[in-house]
Design a protein around this motif. Sequence first.
Motif, short mmCIF file in Angstrom:
data_model
loop_
_atom_site.label_atom_id
_atom_site.label_comp_id
_atom_site.label_asym_id
_atom_site.label_seq_id
_atom_site.Cartn_x
_atom_site.Cartn_y
_atom_site.Cartn_z
N SER A 1 -18.54 74.61 9.61
CA SER A 1 -19.92 74.93 9.96
C SER A 1 -20.10 74.61 11.45
CB SER A 1 -20.90 74.16 9.08
OG SER A 1 -21.34 73.00 9.72
N PHE B 1 -25.42 80.58 7.67
CA PHE B 1 -24.50 79.46 7.43
C PHE B 1 -23.13 79.96 6.95
CE2 PHE B 1 -22.56 76.01 5.13
CZ PHE B 1 -22.99 74.84 5.73
N THR B 2 -23.15 80.82 5.93
CA THR B 2 -21.87 81.24 5.35
C THR B 2 -21.15 82.25 6.25
OG1 THR B 2 -22.99 82.87 3.96
CG2 THR B 2 -22.52 80.74 2.97
N LEU C 1 -31.13 81.65 6.17
CA LEU C 1 -30.39 80.44 6.57
C LEU C 1 -29.03 80.41 5.87
CD1 LEU C 1 -30.52 77.64 8.11
CD2 LEU C 1 -31.08 76.67 5.87
N ALA C 2 -29.05 80.71 4.57
CA ALA C 2 -27.81 80.67 3.80
C ALA C 2 -26.80 81.68 4.34
CB ALA C 2 -28.10 80.94 2.32
N LYS C 3 -27.29 82.88 4.66
CA LYS C 3 -26.41 83.94 5.15
C LYS C 3 -25.83 83.55 6.52
CE LYS C 3 -25.02 88.41 4.92
NZ LYS C 3 -24.14 88.42 6.05
N LEU D 1 -19.22 80.10 8.43
CA LEU D 1 -18.10 79.51 7.67
C LEU D 1 -16.98 80.53 7.52
CD1 LEU D 1 -18.58 77.72 4.21
CD2 LEU D 1 -16.44 78.53 5.09
N PHE E 1 -30.27 81.26 13.52
CA PHE E 1 -31.29 81.28 12.47
C PHE E 1 -32.69 81.34 13.07
CE2 PHE E 1 -34.11 78.65 9.71
CZ PHE E 1 -34.30 79.59 8.72
#
Lengths: 298, 190
Positions: B129, B119-120, B115-117, B123, B138
């Motif tokens: 976002s 998301f960024t 999820l973090a990957k 970005l 995701f």
Amino acid sequence: MKYAYYPGCSLECNAAAYDWSVRAVAEVFGLELPEIDDWNCCGATEYFSQDELTACAVIARNLALVDPQLDQVVAPCAACYLNLAKVDRLMAEDPKMGQKINEALSAGGLHYTPGRVRVRHFLELLHSDVGEERIRQKVVRPLTGLRVAPYYGCQWVRPFKEIDNPEYPMKLDELLSWVGAEVIDYPVKAHCCGGHMTQISEPQAFELIRRLLYSAEEYKADLIACMCPMCQLNLDAYQSRVNGYFNTNFKIPIVYFTQVVGLALGLDMHRLGFGKEIVAARPVLEAKLQAQAAAPQS
Amino acid sequence: MIAPGHTQRGAAFLHEVISQTPGGERLLHCLQCGSCGGSCPNGADMQYTPRTIFAMIQADQREAVLSSNTMWVCVSCYFCTTRCPQKVPITEIMYTLKRLAIRDGLARHTDAPALAKTFTDLLDRYGRSFELGLASRFYLFNKPWAMLKMGPLGLSMFTRGRMALTPTKIKRIDQLQAIIQKARELGGAK
């Protein structure tokens, strides 16, 4: 008063009701909120989980872009607020890190001196800068009888302890009482909504959401007033999933505190973004406010 | 400051965590009181509560710590941080453990790194976002079956004008990307 405005990504669409109501309420009190030109996403918690320096540089770009004429920035989203405030402090407390962040910023021709801008949440502006007296004066539709659960969540209240009590904050309670609402003494008001846990692990996220809804229902709240788009999304959009998961029947509207304040100021419901919430707030608001209008004035 | 004895006694992991966490040296002052785990809304779901994790860090149990679920259950609510009588920046240490676990491929039991990957990455590409892009990518790549349950939620968001179908790109995306690139070089990340 003029403040640089950092709306954050959520307020562009998913939390448009927050953006609209912030702007509408600010106008009533003559607070000017020019948006930071070309601001970028704060990275939420996701960048910090991967790369600290990049996380800080991405956030610092926004601080560096604040109009040199202005010395305060306001963020309505608690997660954006914390990220901006955290990086400003980190740069001041750890000059070596501050230097590295500025080295990264220089690749984009930018620079930020820690402490140059003061990071604020919109609640602070209403509570401290506008203040009780001016707010009370502008109330044309006191929300008498409307039982509101003030929900702070985490990232405005903690980790910094000087703005409000990190265990049991009161500023939102006070603000809502100034506009005439019946503020319930909400025991879980600074507990966590789970943040992005709804995407990662539903059982854990749903349990945190259930506790917040359960407590609000126990205290017979008509609605929950929140101050963060992540909290609103989790409690509102996931409410029916939570009901399915626990076999419960919660039906509690989740709105932004600025919408509640705007209502008391006599602003139009559509302009405040009512109707965008999934659990509709309009029925309970109309019932309560009509009952109030019908009651004899004392 | 870190007492030299600590690194000499082989607590290399302790030194690593401290050096990568703002204010991390407070970890040396942990009293093992357990206020952190007791304050955690998700403590019951952690393999090891923060108190145990800190003891394990002192005991140099690097792999056991980094492959645990503890930091992935952390919701960054900062209750532990504000309640810690020794001012250990616990939430920040959890971020450090997340970074180390991702970097060393030890992140298990969780979709959080994915999820973090996602998301960024969005970005880095747009500067903002993009919720629909985030959710669809995701879920598609990590748990496609869960998309079915998300359908009605997505639809109700869309009908209320709460879901953008296209991303917003900032004007000076080149500037942001240059900053990100430079920060990665300086931080030693790829």
